[in-house]
Scaffold this active site. Sequence first.
Site, PDB file in Angstrom:
ATOM      1  N   HIS A   1     -31.765  -3.800  40.529  1.00  0.00           N
ATOM      2  CA  HIS A   1     -32.229  -3.975  41.909  1.00  0.00           C
ATOM      3  C   HIS A   1     -31.069  -4.073  42.899  1.00  0.00           C
ATOM      4  O   HIS A   1     -29.918  -4.331  42.523  1.00  0.00           O
ATOM      5  CB  HIS A   1     -33.097  -5.231  42.024  1.00  0.00           C
ATOM      6  CG  HIS A   1     -32.355  -6.500  41.706  1.00  0.00           C
ATOM      7  ND1 HIS A   1     -31.489  -7.102  42.585  1.00  0.00           N
ATOM      8  CD2 HIS A   1     -32.343  -7.269  40.591  1.00  0.00           C
ATOM      9  CE1 HIS A   1     -30.976  -8.188  42.042  1.00  0.00           C
ATOM     10  NE2 HIS A   1     -31.476  -8.309  40.817  1.00  0.00           N
TER      11      HIS A   1
ATOM     12  N   GLU B   1     -36.322 -10.893  34.991  1.00  0.00           N
ATOM     13  CA  GLU B   1     -34.998 -11.408  34.640  1.00  0.00           C
ATOM     14  C   GLU B   1     -35.119 -12.596  33.686  1.00  0.00           C
ATOM     15  O   GLU B   1     -36.176 -13.246  33.603  1.00  0.00           O
ATOM     16  CB  GLU B   1     -34.248 -11.821  35.909  1.00  0.00           C
ATOM     17  CG  GLU B   1     -32.811 -12.300  35.698  1.00  0.00           C
ATOM     18  CD  GLU B   1     -31.906 -11.257  35.017  1.00  0.00           C
ATOM     19  OE1 GLU B   1     -32.180 -10.930  33.849  1.00  0.00           O
ATOM     20  OE2 GLU B   1     -30.929 -10.820  35.649  1.00  0.00           O
TER      21      GLU B   1
END
Length: 205
Positions: free
Chosen positions: A9, A83
């Site tokens: 990202h 994550e």
Amino acid sequence: MVEVYIIRHGETDTNKEKRINGNSTDLPLNEKGRKQANQLREVFDLSDFDEVISSPLIRAYETAQILTENTGIEVKTDVRLREADYGSWDGVSEEKLYKEHPEVFDDNGYLLPDYIKYAQDAENYEDVYQRVDDILNEISQLGDNKKVALVCHGFISRALMKVIMNIDDISKIIQPRNCGVSRYRLNKDGKRYLIYYGRKTPLEF
């Protein structure tokens, strides 16, 4: 074979401030992060991809939305790409934690697996490796000449590299920069190949 592209990202404020940026720091991209994603979109065309799958965390999903703008592709989400959960250490200054527990940081400043001795309710790295391996096994069965993009996170990018290339120690793998792209090939019979790792614009993809 299936072509798999792993995309980290764009930047968030916790990245900028050098804080632990895990599952609980569910923040959007900052201005720089949106710029990074838009720059990547200009040189990395996802319009011919069969699937784009994102972590459900805002920073990854927002990156995926920017990359697929005007492509007609619907971004799917998969919790296995979220994550790592650093528990009570999520959002905490890396500098502060290093001063208190230098023994759980490797030479490049990344957390070693035994950080869970100190971080409450933290996720074991082995569990992360298992969930990313699961999604890779599923993707490998999609069929020949399929192209899939996975939009995820820094540690997840490293974990995917470790699992795909069967690397013994994740400390050997440097984290790709924000909006860095890695490319692999997955065979139905379990063979996996690295094409490149952590590329940034304006390199050719």
